[in-house]
Motif scaffolding. Sequence first.
Motif, short mmCIF file in Angstrom:
data_model
loop_
_atom_site.label_atom_id
_atom_site.label_comp_id
_atom_site.label_asym_id
_atom_site.label_seq_id
_atom_site.Cartn_x
_atom_site.Cartn_y
_atom_site.Cartn_z
N ARG A 20 0.34 3.50 12.44
CA ARG A 20 0.69 2.19 12.97
C ARG A 20 2.14 1.80 12.77
N TYR A 21 2.91 2.66 12.16
CA TYR A 21 4.33 2.29 12.03
C TYR A 21 5.22 3.50 12.12
N ALA A 22 6.48 3.23 12.37
CA ALA A 22 7.48 4.29 12.44
C ALA A 22 8.76 3.78 11.80
N LEU A 23 9.42 4.67 11.06
CA LEU A 23 10.68 4.30 10.44
C LEU A 23 11.83 4.85 11.26
N LEU A 24 12.75 3.99 11.63
CA LEU A 24 13.89 4.41 12.42
C LEU A 24 15.16 4.19 11.63
N LEU A 60 9.22 -0.17 12.24
CA LEU A 60 8.54 -0.66 13.44
C LEU A 60 7.04 -0.66 13.16
N THR A 61 6.46 -1.83 13.04
CA THR A 61 5.05 -1.90 12.64
C THR A 61 4.18 -2.34 13.82
N ARG A 62 2.89 -2.38 13.57
CA ARG A 62 1.91 -2.82 14.56
C ARG A 62 1.91 -1.95 15.80
N GLN A 117 13.41 -2.55 1.76
CA GLN A 117 14.47 -1.77 2.39
C GLN A 117 14.38 -1.77 3.91
N TRP A 118 13.17 -1.74 4.39
CA TRP A 118 12.99 -1.50 5.81
C TRP A 118 12.50 -2.77 6.50
N PRO A 119 13.39 -3.50 7.08
CA PRO A 119 12.93 -4.68 7.79
C PRO A 119 12.03 -4.28 8.95
N ALA A 162 5.12 -8.25 6.72
CA ALA A 162 3.98 -9.14 6.54
C ALA A 162 2.70 -8.38 6.73
N GLU A 163 2.69 -7.19 6.18
CA GLU A 163 1.63 -6.27 6.50
C GLU A 163 0.35 -6.54 5.73
N SER A 164 0.45 -6.95 4.48
CA SER A 164 -0.71 -6.87 3.62
C SER A 164 -1.63 -8.08 3.67
C1 LIG Z 1 6.62 0.19 6.94
O1 LIG Z 1 5.59 -0.69 7.29
C2 LIG Z 1 4.28 -0.22 6.98
C3 LIG Z 1 3.29 -1.14 7.60
O2 LIG Z 1 3.62 -2.47 7.31
C4 LIG Z 1 4.13 -0.10 5.46
O3 LIG Z 1 2.84 0.35 5.12
C5 LIG Z 1 5.16 0.90 4.99
O4 LIG Z 1 5.13 1.00 3.59
C6 LIG Z 1 6.55 0.46 5.43
N1 LIG Z 1 7.46 1.50 5.08
C7 LIG Z 1 8.64 1.30 4.49
C8 LIG Z 1 9.47 2.45 4.09
O5 LIG Z 1 9.03 0.16 4.29
#
Ligand SMILES: *[C@@H]1O[C@H](CO)[C@@H](O)[C@H](O)[C@H]1NC(C)=O
Length: 719
Positions: free
Chosen positions: A544-548, A588-590, A688-690, A716-718
């Motif tokens: 569900r997410y990707a890090l760019l 990039l989430t969701r 770190q990763w907005p 705001a994942e959890s």
């Molecule tokens: C990126 O977002 C996902 C889902 O919200 C989270 O589980 C993951 O830890 C995040 N990754 C980083 C490196 O912030």
Amino acid sequence: MKNDTMFLVQAHLFLGVASALVIHSMPWKVACPHQCICQIKPWYSPQSVYREAPTVDCNDLLLTQLPSSLPQETQTLRLQSNLISALDQTDLQGLVNLTELDLSQNSFSNSHHLRIASMPVLLSLHMEENQLRQLPDSAFSGLPGLQELYLNHNWLRNIAPGAFKGLENLLRLHLNSNHLAAIDRHWFHALPRLEVLMIGANPVDAIQDLNFKPLGSLRSLVLAGMGLRKLSERSLEGLFNLESISFYDNHLTKVPKEALQTLPGLKFLDLNKNPIQLVREGDFRNMLHLKELGLNNMEELVSIEHSAMENLPELTKLEITNNPRLSYIHPQAFMRLSSMESLMLNSNALSALHRETVRSLPSLQEISLHTNPIRCDCLIRWVGAEADKPVRFIEPQSTFCSEPPELKARRVKDVSFREMADSCLPLIAPGTFPPYVQVRHGENLALHCRALAEPEPSIYWVTPKGLRLSTATSYGPYQVLTEGTLEIFGITAEEAGFYTCVAQNLVGADTQSVTVQVDGLDKAQFRSSWRVKDNLQVKDVKERYALLAWPASYNAPSARLSWLTNESLADHHKHSARILAGTQGFNLTRLQPGTHYRVCLHLGPNDTSCVHLRTKEIPVTTATPDLTPAVLLAASALIFLLATKACQGGASLGWKRQGQDPLKSQACLLPCEVKGHVALLCPQQQQQWPTKEFSESSGTENSDAQHQQHVQGQQAESC
Ligand SMILES: *[C@@H]1O[C@H](CO)[C@@H](O)[C@H](O)[C@H]1NC(C)=O
Ligand SMILES: *[C@@H]1O[C@H](CO)[C@@H](O)[C@H](O)[C@H]1NC(C)=O
Ligand SMILES: *[C@@H]1O[C@H](CO)[C@@H](O)[C@H](O)[C@H]1NC(C)=O
Ligand SMILES: *[C@@H]1O[C@H](CO)[C@@H](O)[C@H](O)[C@H]1NC(C)=O
């Protein structure tokens, strides 16, 4: 006397010129000179001793010389507004009891024509508004009893060092509004008892060290309107008894704190109308007798910093008003002001006054905040909530909210604290730095960025080359001070370009930018020649997410990330997020599992780099038996309901993906509007990763300036 009213009012504090008593004149049966009026009139000495004085009033009679045969008993002689240009030794002979002589608004131009015979009881001499150009040595030597001498509004360019010799009893000397280019310490050796000196509105550009040293009795000093740029540490030394000083309307760019520290008895300080930008830590410290302080009408003032006023145990009134750019008062600006009762802050550019500021003032009774662009959110909530310490608002009926839109024009006092949002996005005070500045090679530049929020935001700056500088750091020509000021020393064309200040807290972030031109250059060409092509990288992909990530880039004014699945190529399914200046990665989430995405980073109209990625499939076999689709659906429906309730309708910014059941996406992530600002429902700790900030489902730029400024930088994942 023109503009001297203000100074006079101040001086009256000390010499107590009585005025309340109205006593009428009485007739005085005497041979009165032609056209003059002779009466017994109430009269107060410079030390406020009341007398009934035989008065000859010959004002406004176009006289070119003194009337002959003045009554011998005359104590007050008024010759104001005539055309007298000379006085003979013999003219006043015989007036043995003359105590006041008013020759103001006459035509004296040569002090040698002012030959006053010995008049030991004369207390007041008015020579203001004549055309005197110079004073020789011992100009007033026949007047040993003189207490007041008015020489203001003349053309004095030169005053001999011994001009005031013999005036041992002089208490007040008015020299304001002349053409003096310097103040000579030698003048004052003859004036050991002087209490009031007004010498403003002279083209004096600097006060010498020890300039007033001989004036140990001086209580009030007016240095208004002199073009003073700075004051040396020792310029006021020796003024042990000074109680009041006015620097009104000068060119001081800093509070002259070292000079002020040499005034142990100071009670009243007027710094109004000076181009001071910042009131800094320690500017007013340990001034043990200071009672009133004025910092009004300052076009340049932008900020009152941490500990700007500290340990002023007798300060009761602080007036900081009519400063059109003053938008920030640090929550801990005031420390140990135990007697402060009255805080005047009206007519500034303040969006808030932190409750800590108010709580730090134990004796506070009244506050004036009207005519400020108050933002009615959590920062000002104390106004409605602070029941334990009632503070009176001055003019509450004209203290309005100017933000958020739904509370606009309501009176701050009438808005219940429950109506105000309890989350506070940072708001960079507008106007503390301009959108555009021009500097010359080699100059220094200071850009002040201040933001108030709850919790207190952190601030960083991003340079044109993408360098991210947090507070209390320095790098090359750059220094960022703790409170958010970026200083650039010895600027060169290399430093020209686009600078962005970012203020961020757990709730979100605000940005504000400035273009800096050096010798007419802003390096726009460097920016457009730079390409991000092939620089956008996918660091990690999950279901569900990707890090760019992308390399350090030039600070682009409108960096943006956009993405869409290639299953629906229609443009209105595109999502986009603003990228905070200085960031080099994005979470990039969701995303939908097992789906192809095209992700693009846009740094400008011709500056786009894109990548493809495919999210992972959800491994079907590992699903736990009790997480049946029905349970999942119920759980997310509940979250969705909570979310929409809290958002009052929810998806105001839209997250409608075609062909997708909203209940199957993570409903709690719906962005919603919190009192006019974009915020997510579940703020979390910084990382770190907005993630996606806010999105526009149409893929078009959101044109609402407020939304552009207030972006979400949080995960705001959890929830
Ligand atoms: C990126 O977002 C996902 C889902 O919200 C989270 O589980 C993951 O830890 C995040 N990754 C980083 C490196 O912030
Ligand atoms: C001057 O004042 C004294 C004391 O008030 C008085 O006795 C005297 O007569 C006065 N002289 C004249 C000339 O009025
Ligand atoms: C989406 O893009 C990927 C990679 O370019 C391609 O393999 C896939 O067939 C595309 N899917 C559709 C539905 O166009
Ligand atoms: C973008 O590219 C077009 C076509 O090459 C050019 O005309 C335009 O000036 C460029 N715009 C910018 C901002 O560089």
